[in-house]
Design an enzyme around this catalytic site. Sequence first.
Site, short mmCIF file in Angstrom:
data_model
loop_
_atom_site.label_atom_id
_atom_site.label_comp_id
_atom_site.label_asym_id
_atom_site.label_seq_id
_atom_site.Cartn_x
_atom_site.Cartn_y
_atom_site.Cartn_z
N SER A 98 52.80 38.00 95.14
CA SER A 98 53.59 36.90 95.90
C SER A 98 54.36 37.34 96.96
CB SER A 98 54.56 36.26 95.06
OG SER A 98 54.98 34.86 95.49
N ASP A 227 45.73 28.61 92.91
CA ASP A 227 47.06 28.85 93.16
C ASP A 227 47.90 27.80 94.04
OD1 ASP A 227 49.52 30.31 94.12
OD2 ASP A 227 48.36 32.18 94.09
N HIS A 256 48.97 30.95 90.36
CA HIS A 256 49.77 32.16 90.91
C HIS A 256 50.28 32.91 89.99
CE1 HIS A 256 51.85 33.30 94.58
NE2 HIS A 256 53.08 33.33 93.94
#
Length: 287
Positions: A98, A227, A256
Site C-alpha cells: 500500500s 482491490d 487490498h
Amino acid sequence: MPFYDSPVDGARLHYVDHGPTTGPVAVFVSSAYLGYEMWEYQMLPLAEAGYRCVALDRRGHGRSEDTWLGYDLDTLADDLQGLLDHLDLRGVTLIGHSVGTAEVVRCLTRHGTARVDRVALVSGVSPGIVRSPGVPDGIDPALVRADEAAFRRDRAGWFTASADDFFAVGLPGIEVTEAYTRYLIDRCLVATPRAALGIRAVVASLDLTAELPGVAVPVLVVHGTHDTSAPLALTGERIARMVPDGTLKVYENAGHGLFATHAERLTEDLREFLDAASADSGLAQAA
C-alpha cells in the site's frame, strides 16, 4: 526490543529482525496504520526457511515513537534508509504494501540502490490514486476529503465499515475470520491519530509518475483484481508499465488485504523473487 534513531530527527523507531544474519535479506514496509505484525504470514515462514526478514514500525505506528512531525514522504523514506544503514544491510529486497510502496520508491530515488537489489510492490497505491496532473484519472479529491472527515469522526467505525472491502469478503476463495478482522482493526488503532492522518495526507497528494521510470532494479508488482483501495488499472498495472524492469502478478478475486487472504501464494512469490536475487548476486560475483 530493537530500536534505532531516525537520521532525520532522532525519533526512536522500532524494528524486528527475524531469521539468520546471513543469506538473502528482505525488508518489509507496512501498510498505512499497521506495524510489522501485518507481515506475519510472510515473515515467519520465510525466516524459518533461512531468509533474514527485517520490518520497520514507521513513526507513530506500532512500538515506534509518536512524533508530531515527520509524516512527509521524504522523512519516511529517510527513516527507512536509516534502518538499512543502521543494520548495514546489503543486497536487500525491499517489500512494501500500500503506502509502503511509496516509501520504498522514494527511498530508492532519494538514496540510490547501493544497498538494494530488488523491490516488491504489493497492493501499492503508487504512482497515486487521487486525481492530480500526473494522475488525471484518479479519485475525485472531494471524495477523499469527505472520507477523511468520516475517518476523523470515528476511526474505529471507519475501519470496521471498510473491513469487508479491504479483504474482498464474499468473493470466491476469500476466507478471513471475524477474529482476525477484529485483531487487524485493533492493530490499526494503535497508530496515533496524528500518524494516521499524516499517512492519509501522503496518499492524498501522492504522484510518483516522474520517479518510477528511475527505479533501476527488478520490480515485482503484486496486485488483486478487486482491490478497492488501490484499483489495479490505476496502480499495479501502471507501475509495471512505468518501471524499466517490472513483472506484474495479478491475484484473481484478491482485495487490498491479500497478504492475509492469499498469504501462502504471496509468500511463495516473494520466496521465488528472493531466490532470483540470490542467483543474480552469485552470477555477479562469478563475473
